[in-house]
Design a protein around this motif. Structure first.
Motif, PDB file in Angstrom:
ATOM      1  N   UNK A  93       0.864  -1.280  -0.248  1.00 28.76           N
ATOM      2  CA  UNK A  93      -0.220   0.009  -0.080  1.00 28.76           C
ATOM      3  C   UNK A  93       0.954   1.402   0.027  1.00 28.76           C
ATOM      4  N   UNK A  94       0.681   1.921  -1.009  1.00 29.35           N
ATOM      5  CA  UNK A  94       1.781   3.119  -1.324  1.00 29.35           C
ATOM      6  C   UNK A  94       1.109   4.493  -0.628  1.00 29.35           C
ATOM      7  N   UNK A  95       1.808   5.184  -0.026  1.00 29.57           N
ATOM      8  CA  UNK A  95       1.249   6.692   0.418  1.00 29.57           C
ATOM      9  C   UNK A  95       0.864   7.441  -0.690  1.00 29.57           C
ATOM     10  N   UNK A  96      -0.104   8.304  -0.194  1.00 30.32           N
ATOM     11  CA  UNK A  96      -0.572   9.233  -1.248  1.00 30.32           C
ATOM     12  C   UNK A  96       0.634  10.288  -1.775  1.00 30.32           C
ATOM     13  N   UNK A  97       1.420  10.452  -1.077  1.00 28.88           N
ATOM     14  CA  UNK A  97       2.620  11.286  -1.427  1.00 28.88           C
ATOM     15  C   UNK A  97       3.242  10.798  -2.550  1.00 28.88           C
ATOM     16  N   UNK A  98       3.230   9.746  -2.990  1.00 31.94           N
ATOM     17  CA  UNK A  98       4.196   9.046  -4.140  1.00 31.94           C
ATOM     18  C   UNK A  98       3.528   9.409  -5.503  1.00 31.94           C
ATOM     19  N   UNK A  99       4.155   9.553  -6.469  1.00 27.22           N
ATOM     20  CA  UNK A  99       3.812  10.064  -7.856  1.00 27.22           C
ATOM     21  C   UNK A  99       4.132   8.457  -8.640  1.00 27.22           C
ATOM     22  N   UNK A 100       3.092   7.577  -8.529  1.00 29.74           N
ATOM     23  CA  UNK A 100       3.176   6.513  -9.111  1.00 29.74           C
ATOM     24  C   UNK A 100       3.097   6.540 -10.783  1.00 29.74           C
ATOM     25  N   UNK A 101       2.778   7.814 -11.251  1.00 30.57           N
ATOM     26  CA  UNK A 101       2.896   8.080 -12.637  1.00 30.57           C
ATOM     27  C   UNK A 101       4.166   7.809 -13.160  1.00 30.57           C
ATOM     28  N   UNK A 102       5.212   8.238 -12.316  1.00 30.06           N
ATOM     29  CA  UNK A 102       6.425   8.140 -12.650  1.00 30.06           C
ATOM     30  C   UNK A 102       7.397   7.215 -12.223  1.00 30.06           C
ATOM     31  N   UNK A 103       6.747   6.166 -11.686  1.00 30.36           N
ATOM     32  CA  UNK A 103       7.357   4.834 -11.122  1.00 30.36           C
ATOM     33  C   UNK A 103       8.189   4.336 -12.453  1.00 30.36           C
ATOM     34  N   UNK A 114      12.092  -0.629  -7.846  1.00 32.86           N
ATOM     35  CA  UNK A 114      11.257   0.050  -7.988  1.00 32.86           C
ATOM     36  C   UNK A 114      11.771   1.576  -7.575  1.00 32.86           C
ATOM     37  N   UNK A 115      11.842   2.514  -8.598  1.00 31.90           N
ATOM     38  CA  UNK A 115      12.057   3.932  -8.079  1.00 31.90           C
ATOM     39  C   UNK A 115      10.858   4.844  -8.203  1.00 31.90           C
ATOM     40  N   UNK A 116      10.425   5.163  -6.899  1.00 28.87           N
ATOM     41  CA  UNK A 116       8.925   6.134  -6.971  1.00 28.87           C
ATOM     42  C   UNK A 116       9.113   7.299  -6.308  1.00 28.87           C
ATOM     43  N   UNK A 117       9.157   8.508  -7.223  1.00 26.44           N
ATOM     44  CA  UNK A 117       9.333   9.608  -6.630  1.00 26.44           C
ATOM     45  C   UNK A 117       8.315  10.438  -5.573  1.00 26.44           C
ATOM     46  N   UNK A 118       8.479  11.211  -4.860  1.00 28.41           N
ATOM     47  CA  UNK A 118       7.610  11.734  -3.942  1.00 28.41           C
ATOM     48  C   UNK A 118       7.099  13.002  -5.062  1.00 28.41           C
ATOM     49  N   UNK A 119       5.523  12.912  -5.042  1.00 24.86           N
ATOM     50  CA  UNK A 119       4.950  13.976  -6.073  1.00 24.86           C
ATOM     51  C   UNK A 119       5.455  15.437  -5.688  1.00 24.86           C
TER      52      UNK A 119
END
Length: 141
Positions: A93-103, A114-119
């Protein structure tokens, strides 16, 4: 009262957890860390064909599925077979602060990274505040 149970039930359950089936996948081990504005997640998937890896994100739920199959060879007798085979699966479960579109995902040496940036909306920012007659100044948020 004496209860009788199947002595092999626990062994069967452990075997299913290690090997995995389509209906009950085996668990894959994971590490996660934050480095600045990026979260990194590492999944151990040794011997998995990269084409078998399925990665999905839906409503902040990340799901990873992969399959490792034993290669059958004609005329070869298996003497020991301990390496887990089958389907591996994991949900995070990923936090809302992560930008999964740029995963971004890479697979190297048996590790899915996996590299998931903070939005951008979740990053700290400076807000300009008017201070009476003395003009504007920056205040960190």
């Amino acid at each position: 009262m004496l209860m009788r149970t199947d002595p092999f039930r626990d062994v069967d359950r452990l075997f299913d957890q290690l090997t995995g089936t389509m209906s009950r996948p085996a668990v894959m081990h994971v590490d996660a860390e934050r480095d600045g504005d990026t979260f990194y997640v590492y999944f151990d998937l040794p011997g998995v064909d990269p084409d078998s890896i399925e990665l999905t994100v839906e409503r902040n739920v990340l799901q990873v599925r992969a399959q490792r199959q034993r290669r059958a060879k004609d005329g070869v007798e298996t003497v020991i077979s301990e390496r887990p085979m089958g389907v591996f699966s994991r949900q995070l479960f990923l936090a809302d602060i992560l930008d999964t579109d740029k995963l971004e995902a890479t697979y190297d040496n048996g590790v899915l990274t996996l590299a998931i940036p903070v939005s951008e909306q979740a990053k700290p920012r400076k807000i300009s505040v008017a201070a009476g007659n003395s003009g504007r100044r920056q205040i960190s948020a």
